[in-house]
Design an enzyme around this catalytic site. Structure first.
Site, PDB file in Angstrom:
ATOM      1  N   ASP A   9      -6.284  -8.157  -3.582  1.00  0.00           N
ATOM      2  CA  ASP A   9      -7.015  -7.319  -4.529  1.00  0.00           C
ATOM      3  C   ASP A   9      -7.428  -6.052  -3.791  1.00  0.00           C
ATOM      4  O   ASP A   9      -8.444  -6.032  -3.082  1.00  0.00           O
ATOM      5  CB  ASP A   9      -8.243  -8.060  -5.057  1.00  0.00           C
ATOM      6  N   LEU A  10      -6.657  -4.993  -3.963  1.00  0.00           N
ATOM      7  CA  LEU A  10      -6.873  -3.775  -3.185  1.00  0.00           C
ATOM      8  C   LEU A  10      -8.120  -3.009  -3.611  1.00  0.00           C
ATOM      9  O   LEU A  10      -8.430  -1.967  -3.026  1.00  0.00           O
ATOM     10  CB  LEU A  10      -5.635  -2.878  -3.277  1.00  0.00           C
ATOM     11  N   LYS A  11      -8.834  -3.503  -4.610  1.00  0.00           N
ATOM     12  CA  LYS A  11     -10.110  -2.891  -4.955  1.00  0.00           C
ATOM     13  C   LYS A  11     -11.217  -3.315  -3.992  1.00  0.00           C
ATOM     14  O   LYS A  11     -12.298  -2.728  -3.989  1.00  0.00           O
ATOM     15  CB  LYS A  11     -10.498  -3.267  -6.387  1.00  0.00           C
ATOM     16  N   HIS A  51       9.896   7.492 -16.992  1.00  0.00           N
ATOM     17  CA  HIS A  51      10.857   6.471 -16.581  1.00  0.00           C
ATOM     18  C   HIS A  51      12.202   7.139 -16.311  1.00  0.00           C
ATOM     19  O   HIS A  51      12.370   8.346 -16.513  1.00  0.00           O
ATOM     20  CB  HIS A  51      10.983   5.379 -17.645  1.00  0.00           C
ATOM     21  N   ASP A  68      16.790   5.636 -11.241  1.00  0.00           N
ATOM     22  CA  ASP A  68      16.027   4.681 -10.438  1.00  0.00           C
ATOM     23  C   ASP A  68      16.791   4.184  -9.209  1.00  0.00           C
ATOM     24  O   ASP A  68      16.260   4.184  -8.096  1.00  0.00           O
ATOM     25  CB  ASP A  68      15.649   3.471 -11.288  1.00  0.00           C
TER      26      ASP A  68
END
Length: 377
Positions: A61-63, A127, A157
């Site tokens: 959880d990069l928060k 995209h 991509d």
């Protein structure tokens, strides 16, 4: 067996499309890739697809500050970072290039975006179809006055994005051996799709290409470089550009009215010739045309779907497809004679969290606390 990128450690921030495909290519070539999936994000962090093969992975959880500290420990021992976010996201997390170079000056910082790190569209969503639309490439694809036909997400991509990023990363790694310094690889799909279109810009300058769709040598306008429907509803592809190959095609097809096909490069005759070829190829099945033309210099191929391609004799002879995670997939490439690429196993997201944290020096007690706080899975 040692592979070309053995000994290189890559940290991959979870994403979709081009970034994980780039990481897959590096993993196939022997890089140790550690994928960081987002905590609770089943869209990005579902795991278990063949594009995610060959990775170790953990969920963070990069928060939370503890998670960011774990990432920094990983980066301190890494050679490459791959991140797929919009510009500014990593900086807000305290994981921007300058933050990372403070702990690892040699880190190659690979950034995968649609529009690039700067410019008026840099922070907007998009995209593949949007990125190739402004490169010039999409406009050139399709039939006549019909809307352009999106070429799956291969041109943008995968070609202009993932492969350009992989190329840039390997170049930056090579340079860092001399300089002992890392650098940012700014891989923008818009720029990459434009770059792989270079030949067409050159042809336009020479007066050999125009922007009218379905009217040029390589866009389906030429009757000898096009696809045709057979009697069974399947399709074949013809690419007999050179005069000698075109002449062989005419001979092998048993053309009766040779006058129609004499002036191969006369564009005024192309519509008439294309109609004549269409009528001729519609008289036999795809298999019958394969018997007549396949294996000759007439530049012929059957048009195969994904299922048929797996079983095609030429692919079988070259082992171009492998069983990976129980399904038939294209084999790693390109083929290197001495240190070939190999496909690694596919693991579910978060499969290696504990092992990776232990390798970074975290104790079992600390890992348990992280889990209770949902810092990791």
């Amino acid at each position: 067996m040692t592979r070309p990128l053995s000994g290189i450690r890559v940290i991959e921030m979870a994403g979709i499309g081009p970034a994980p495909f780039c990481a897959m290519m590096l993993a196939d070539m022997g890089a140790e890739v550690i994928r960081i999936d987002r905590h609770g994000d089943t869209f990005l962090g579902g795991g278990g697809t063949v594009i995610e093969r060959g990775r170790h992975n953990l969920i963070l959880d990069l928060k939370q500050d503890e998670a960011k500290a774990i990432v920094k420990r990983l980066l301190a021992q890494a050679d490459v970072l791959i991140e797929p976010y919009r510009p500014g996201v990593m900086e807000r997390l305290g994981l921007g290039p300058e933050d990372c170079w403070a702990i690892n000056p040699k880190l190659v910082y690979g950034r995968m975006t649609g529009w690039g790190q700067d410019g008026p569209l840099a922070k907007t969503a998009g995209h593949d179809i949007n990125y190739i639309a402004v490169s010039g490439a999409l406009h050139a694809m399709g039939q006549g006055d019909e809307p352009p036909s999106p070429p799956l997400h291969l041109v943008g991509d995968m070609g202009g994005g993932a492969m350009m990023l992989a190329y840039g990363i390997v170049c930056a790694l090579f340079e860092s051996q001399r300089s002992q310094k890392g650098q940012v690889v700014d891989a923008a799909i818009t720029s990459g799709a434009s770059l792989i279109s270079t030949m067409y810009y050159a042809l336009m300058k020479q007066g050999l290409w125009n922007v009218e769709r379905d009217a040029n040598l390589l866009d389906g306008g030429a009757p000898f470089y096009s696809c045709y429907r057979c009697a069974d509803g399947k399709f074949i592809a013809i690419g007999a550009i050179e005069p000698q190959f075109y002449q062989l095609l005419v001979e092998l097809c048993g053309v009766q009215d040779l006058a129609i096909f004499q002036e191969q490069m006369n564009k005024a005759l192309w519509p008439q010739q294309k109609q004549a070829w269409a009528e001729l190829f519609a008289t036999k099945t795809q298999a019958q045309w394969c018997e007549i033309l396949e294996g000759t210099d007439a530049c012929f191929s059957p048009v195969l779907d994904f299922n048929e391609a797996v079983h095609y004799a030429h692919h079988q002879a070259r082992a171009s497809f492998q069983q990976i995670d129980g399904i038939a997939c294209p084999a790693p490439g390109p083929i290197l004679s001495r240190t070939p690429a190999t496909a690694g196993e596919v693991h579910p997201a978060g499969a290696h969290t504990a092992a990776i944290l232990q390798s970074l020096g975290y104790s079992a007690e600390e890992i348990q606390v992280f889990r209770e706080r949902k810092v990791c899975n």
